[in-house]
Structures are given as structure tokens and as C-alpha cells.
Scaffold this motif. Structure first.
Motif, PDB file in Angstrom:
ATOM      1  N   PHE A  42       3.012  -4.924 -10.920  1.00 47.80           N
ATOM      2  CA  PHE A  42       1.692  -4.717 -11.502  1.00 47.80           C
ATOM      3  C   PHE A  42       0.859  -3.766 -10.648  1.00 47.80           C
ATOM      4  O   PHE A  42       0.240  -2.836 -11.150  1.00 47.80           O
ATOM      5  CB  PHE A  42       0.970  -6.060 -11.665  1.00 47.80           C
ATOM      6  CG  PHE A  42      -0.444  -5.930 -12.103  1.00 47.80           C
ATOM      7  CD1 PHE A  42      -0.750  -5.634 -13.425  1.00 47.80           C
ATOM      8  CD2 PHE A  42      -1.478  -6.068 -11.188  1.00 47.80           C
ATOM      9  CE1 PHE A  42      -2.064  -5.505 -13.830  1.00 47.80           C
ATOM     10  CE2 PHE A  42      -2.786  -5.936 -11.590  1.00 47.80           C
ATOM     11  CZ  PHE A  42      -3.088  -5.647 -12.911  1.00 47.80           C
ATOM     12  N   PHE A  43       0.834  -3.960  -9.347  1.00 48.86           N
ATOM     13  CA  PHE A  43       0.032  -3.102  -8.466  1.00 48.86           C
ATOM     14  C   PHE A  43       0.581  -1.679  -8.380  1.00 48.86           C
ATOM     15  O   PHE A  43      -0.171  -0.718  -8.278  1.00 48.86           O
ATOM     16  CB  PHE A  43      -0.098  -3.722  -7.072  1.00 48.86           C
ATOM     17  CG  PHE A  43      -1.015  -4.906  -7.037  1.00 48.86           C
ATOM     18  CD1 PHE A  43      -2.328  -4.810  -7.473  1.00 48.86           C
ATOM     19  CD2 PHE A  43      -0.566  -6.125  -6.569  1.00 48.86           C
ATOM     20  CE1 PHE A  43      -3.172  -5.893  -7.437  1.00 48.86           C
ATOM     21  CE2 PHE A  43      -1.408  -7.227  -6.530  1.00 48.86           C
ATOM     22  CZ  PHE A  43      -2.712  -7.116  -6.971  1.00 48.86           C
TER      23      PHE A  43
ATOM     24  N   VAL B 180       2.194  -0.118 -10.823  1.00 50.54           N
ATOM     25  CA  VAL B 180       1.923   0.538 -12.101  1.00 50.54           C
ATOM     26  C   VAL B 180       0.445   0.877 -12.247  1.00 50.54           C
ATOM     27  O   VAL B 180       0.088   1.938 -12.766  1.00 50.54           O
ATOM     28  CB  VAL B 180       2.405  -0.353 -13.269  1.00 50.54           C
ATOM     29  CG1 VAL B 180       1.929   0.174 -14.604  1.00 50.54           C
ATOM     30  CG2 VAL B 180       3.912  -0.456 -13.257  1.00 50.54           C
ATOM     31  N   THR B 181      -0.433   0.017 -11.796  1.00 52.06           N
ATOM     32  CA  THR B 181      -1.866   0.239 -11.996  1.00 52.06           C
ATOM     33  C   THR B 181      -2.507   1.108 -10.936  1.00 52.06           C
ATOM     34  O   THR B 181      -3.679   1.469 -11.069  1.00 52.06           O
ATOM     35  CB  THR B 181      -2.614  -1.107 -12.045  1.00 52.06           C
ATOM     36  OG1 THR B 181      -2.396  -1.809 -10.813  1.00 52.06           O
ATOM     37  CG2 THR B 181      -2.165  -1.924 -13.229  1.00 52.06           C
ATOM     38  N   THR B 182      -1.784   1.458  -9.914  1.00 50.64           N
ATOM     39  CA  THR B 182      -2.346   2.306  -8.869  1.00 50.64           C
ATOM     40  C   THR B 182      -2.552   3.706  -9.434  1.00 50.64           C
ATOM     41  O   THR B 182      -1.674   4.285 -10.053  1.00 50.64           O
ATOM     42  CB  THR B 182      -1.402   2.388  -7.653  1.00 50.64           C
ATOM     43  OG1 THR B 182      -1.174   1.083  -7.163  1.00 50.64           O
ATOM     44  CG2 THR B 182      -1.985   3.256  -6.566  1.00 50.64           C
ATOM     45  N   SER B 183      -3.723   4.246  -9.233  1.00 49.62           N
ATOM     46  CA  SER B 183      -3.985   5.614  -9.698  1.00 49.62           C
ATOM     47  C   SER B 183      -3.793   6.556  -8.516  1.00 49.62           C
ATOM     48  O   SER B 183      -4.321   6.336  -7.425  1.00 49.62           O
ATOM     49  CB  SER B 183      -5.402   5.731 -10.248  1.00 49.62           C
ATOM     50  OG  SER B 183      -6.329   5.457  -9.222  1.00 49.62           O
TER      51      SER B 183
END
Length: 133
Positions: free
Chosen positions: A30-31, A33-36
């Protein structure tokens, strides 16, 4: 009299770690994938090109014309009709993009211009004429 120890009670106290590991891996995914990914702001640097590249010309072709109109390339006398072929042979062995024509002051200008035209036709981009000062 010996007392018996209850070993079955110790076996029941263990905790199963598999669900906890699953949750940790799900959180990790999750982290990730969601890291920009932010592009850092700054100045673009224009670096100079490498001057030691192999495709850079090494030296220029030297052509000498004497007062009688005789053309000399690499210490050999060359006929005016064979200048292109000799330049192409030279370029096959020594890649360059420049040539220097040294003409005698009493040489006819037509011979010099013809040699310049043939040098450009053979693939030399930069042709210079050397003069006495």
C-alpha cells in the motif's frame, strides 16, 4: 513422589504469526503504491561534450599546390582529376572534416578553386586556404 509438569498448557500459548506477516506485506505494498514520486525542482545543467570521443576529427588534410599547378598530397604528386579519389582514400584511413590548401602565390586561382570544389565533393566540410603574410 515426582510431580508431572503440564506441557500441554505451554503448547496452547503460542501465537500464529502468519496473519501478522500478511498484514505487514499488505501495508508495505500500500505505501509503495501510494507514494508519489516528486520531481525535484532545480536548474538544468548543460555539460560540455566529451572532447576525447573517437568520432572527433584528429587532424586536417594538407594539400599543397606549387607555382606550376602541381598538387601534392601526403608527399605524393596527384593529378587534378584524381583529387577526389585521393581525398576519399585519406578519409577512409583518417577521419577528418577539414582540409588546408597551401597554394604558391603564383598559382592560377582556377586550380585552387577546382581543388576546393573537389575536396567539398569528397566529403570535407571545412576547407581553408593558407596564405603568406
Amino acid at each position: 513422589m515426582k510431580r508431572k509438569k503440564h506441557t500441554s498448557g505451554d503448547d496452547e500459548a503460542q501465537v500464529d504469526m502468519t496473519p501478522m506477516l500478511d498484514i505487514v506485506f499488505i501495508m508495505l505494498i500500500f505505501f509503495i503504491v501510494t507514494t508519489s514520486f516528486v520531481k525535484e525542482k532545480g536548474l538544468d545543467v548543460n555539460r560540455p561534450e566529451n572532447k576525447n570521443q573517437s568520432n572527433n576529427p584528429s587532424k586536417s588534410l594538407s594539400i599543397r599546390i606549387d607555382e606550376m599547378g602541381t598538387i601534392i598530397m601526403n608527399g605524393r604528386e596527384v593529378d587534378i582529376r584524381r583529387v577526389i579519389a585521393n581525398i576519399q582514400t585519406y578519409l577512409a584511413e583518417n577521419p577528418t572534416d577539414s582540409a588546408a590548401i597551401q597554394a604558391h602565390e603564383n598559382t592560377e586561382h582556377g586550380v585552387v578553386v577546382e581543388v576546393m570544389n573537389q575536396a567539398k565533393e569528397a566529403g570535407i566540410n571545412k576547407v581553408s586556404v593558407l596564405v603568406k603574410s
